[in-house]
Design an enzyme around this catalytic site. Structure first.
Site, PDB file in Angstrom:
ATOM      1  N   VAL A   1      37.280  -9.957 -19.868  1.00 40.40           N
ATOM      2  CA  VAL A   1      37.711  -8.801 -20.515  1.00 40.40           C
ATOM      3  C   VAL A   1      39.620  -8.532 -21.072  1.00 40.40           C
ATOM      4  O   VAL A   1      40.737  -8.905 -20.342  1.00 40.40           O
ATOM      5  CB  VAL A   1      37.653  -8.172 -19.151  1.00 40.40           C
TER       6      VAL A   1
ATOM      7  N   ASP B   1      40.409 -10.155 -14.602  1.00 39.11           N
ATOM      8  CA  ASP B   1      39.150 -10.945 -15.765  1.00 39.11           C
ATOM      9  C   ASP B   1      39.506 -11.948 -16.990  1.00 39.11           C
ATOM     10  O   ASP B   1      39.583 -10.976 -17.654  1.00 39.11           O
ATOM     11  CB  ASP B   1      38.042 -10.120 -15.403  1.00 39.11           C
TER      12      ASP B   1
ATOM     13  N   ASP C   1      33.696  -1.646 -20.216  1.00 31.47           N
ATOM     14  CA  ASP C   1      34.548  -1.839 -21.414  1.00 31.47           C
ATOM     15  C   ASP C   1      35.137  -3.221 -21.258  1.00 31.47           C
ATOM     16  O   ASP C   1      35.814  -3.341 -20.556  1.00 31.47           O
ATOM     17  CB  ASP C   1      34.671  -0.185 -20.985  1.00 31.47           C
TER      18      ASP C   1
ATOM     19  N   SER D   1      62.580  -8.915 -37.009  1.00 30.49           N
ATOM     20  CA  SER D   1      63.653  -7.789 -35.838  1.00 30.49           C
ATOM     21  C   SER D   1      63.229  -6.642 -36.602  1.00 30.49           C
ATOM     22  O   SER D   1      62.611  -5.297 -36.120  1.00 30.49           O
ATOM     23  CB  SER D   1      64.930  -8.079 -35.818  1.00 30.49           C
TER      24      SER D   1
ATOM     25  N   ASN E   1      38.081  -0.689 -26.050  1.00 27.58           N
ATOM     26  CA  ASN E   1      38.654   0.218 -26.296  1.00 27.58           C
ATOM     27  C   ASN E   1      37.404   1.365 -25.903  1.00 27.58           C
ATOM     28  O   ASN E   1      37.781   3.135 -26.923  1.00 27.58           O
ATOM     29  CB  ASN E   1      37.982  -0.201 -27.667  1.00 27.58           C
TER      30      ASN E   1
END
Lengths: 416, 113
Positions: free
Chosen positions: A56, A53, A70, A106, A74
């Protein structure tokens, strides 16, 4: 060609793809976040809690107040039993949530070549089982000072504690859970900055603001050429590269974001500290020292930094001088340039700070195999140092007074 | 220069393998087979086949051959025109003797394989 071998070929293709795009290898809904760990997945960017989705993903403002599910991953959703008010609204809306985006090289990616691969005295057969290490480009961002979030359990490839800027930002406001993106890459310099900014997954209109840390720490002065000075980025080009990245950031970031520019490292302390010490590959016969490695690197023109990993002190000084010059450009930009969607700040390089203030023993701070990157023990010190710098800037947002309540209701918030 | 990164990979791999063989008191052939054994399934058997082919070479390698020289014989490393011979491990012999050893080793079958 190593990449033509069966099985290795697939890995090479995957690595090539993520090298150019910095995007997750597996991202079914194409929202820039993945449920897979390696291959620029959740080791690098917050895990996608629904990977089919595109609405989301971590970092977005909640969809329909997250009454029923949600949407920003989170871990906070649903309604209060007594009032039927949205928990996301009640616990997060006024908390000024924000994500952490780290653009770097790096050092930001936490490059780490396990010593058990190189040192015959420590060599271990299980230590070779490291396909996930290869898929993460021999980087360990999940344990690094920028966006580390995993605890290191029994592991012969890497040992130590994890602390990171992301974890601290999350502890400050639990609504920031999973909102991190580590867009660092081995060898990246200001030239690659634009590409890294391009790979940010942030929607200006639907997502929360971000705290962006721009930390191209050494590759503008480090290269592998014999005539290394001629291949360093000139001040004019450096300024142009950074400004291009900042202009693009202004197009991508939601309003009220912040960008922190980090001073370049001045790594002339490495050679004097390491040259006479034994390298892991020479431990058995005590016959290969770091100075031999540096000389070999420079002879073959394959080393990560001819300027600093060099017996010629004048060359080391020139390299540091150029790094200082480029840092003044970052400082100038932070002081004089303004942008529509973010404030720009400048901080001292945490490695320079630790070295100049005698806060570390250099030989214990560096990776034993390459002697150029900070090791796992150093990651914790880097986090502490940068966090202290950030606390002096208006970039972290307030401490969320609902943190305890979030932990009580949602526990680990679905983990990472 | 001189084979660059491929040469570096060869030198480091050979250096580690030779020292592991020494620690386990076995020859390079058996040490390399042990390395093949820990590779993923799909490349384990090709690895065994390659090692079997070069067995005569690996079991009769001159004791004076260092990892740098091995990769030079094998062809992964070279000395480009105008460039010095780059080596990670210390040299164990004088220039003239080294050239003789290299010549002898090159006459064996490994480079052809």
């Amino acid at each position: 060609d190593f990449c033509k071998l069966p099985y290795i070929k697939d890995i090479c293709n995957i690595l090539n793809n993520s090298y150019t795009s910095l995007a997750p290898v597996e991202d079914f809904d194409n929202d820039g976040f993945s449920a897979m760990e390696t291959g620029r997945g959740s080791d690098w960017r917050g895990r996608d809690c629904v990977d089919n989705d595109p609405q989301v993903y971590p970092g977005r403002r909640p969809l329909n107040s997250d009454y029923f599910s949600d949407s920003n991953c989170n871990g906070i959703w649903g309604t209060k039993n007594d009032t039927f008010l949205s928990l996301e609204q009640e616990l997060c809306k006024k908390s000024q949530p924000r994500g952490l985006i780290f653009i770097g090289d790096s050092i930001g990616a936490h490059f780490h070549m396990p010593e058990v691969w190189i040192n015959p005295l420590l060599f271990s057969w299980p230590g070779l089982n490291g396909s996930s290490v290869i898929l993460d480009e021999i980087d360990w961002p999940q344990f690094g000072f920028a966006t580390g979030f995993k605890n290191i359990t029994r592991n012969i490839l890497i040992q130590g504690l994890t602390d990171s800027l992301y974890l601290r930002l999350r502890n400050r406001n639990r609504c920031n859970h999973r909102d991190y993106q580590n867009l660092s890459q081995n060898g990246a310099s200001s030239y690659e900055g634009l590409n890294h900014v391009n790979s940010i997954a942030r929607n200006r209109t639907t997502d929360n603001p971000a705290l962006v840390i721009y930390a191209m720490q050494g590759n503008d002065v480090c290269n592998n050429f014999n005539d290394t000075i001629n291949h360093m980025t000139s001040p004019e080009t450096f300024r142009r590269n950074v400004m291009k990245s900042l202009f693009l950031l202004d197009e991508k970031l939601p309003p009220q974001s912040h960008v922190v520019l980090v001073e370049l490292v001045e790594a002339d302390f490495i050679f004097p500290a390491m040259a006479e010490r034994l390298h892991p590959i020479g431990r058995l016969h005590k016959n290969v020292f770091y100075k031999n490695l540096y000389e070999w690197f420079n002879c073959m023109q394959i080393g990560p930094c001819t300027g600093w990993l060099n017996a010629n002190q004048t060359l080391r000084d020139i390299t540091s001088k150029r790094a200082r010059k480029l840092s003044t450009i970052l400082k100038y930009i932070a002081t004089n340039e303004t942008f529509k969607n973010f404030q720009v700040h400048y901080i001292q390089n945490p490695i320079n700070y630790l070295v100049r203030n005698d806060k570390i023993n250099i030989t214990e701070f560096l990776e034993p195999v390459d002697s150029l990157h900070p090791n796992q023990k150093a990651q914790v010190l880097l986090t502490e140092t940068v966090w202290n710098f950030l606390e002096k800037l208006p970039v972290l947002g307030p401490v969320n007074p609902h943190n305890d309540e979030i932990i009580r209701i949602f526990g680990e918030q679905g983990g990472h | 220069v001189n084979g660059g990164m491929s040469c570096a990979v060869c030198t480091v791999l050979t250096g580690v393998t030779m020292q592991i063989a020494e620690l386990h008191e076995e020859d390079l052939f058996n040490a390399t087979k042990r390395l093949c054994n820990v590779l993923p399934n799909k490349i384990r058997h090709p690895c065994f086949r390659i090692v079997d082919k070069v067995e005569p070479y690996l079991t009769n390698l001159s004791e004076k051959i260092t990892p740098d020289l091995f990769c030079l014989v094998y062809g992964t490393c070279r000395v480009d025109k105008g460039q010095p011979f780059c080596h990670l491990f210390p040299l164990t012999m004088e220039q003239e003797e080294m050239e003789n050893v290299l010549k002898k080793e090159r006459e064996k079958m490994l480079p052809k394989i």
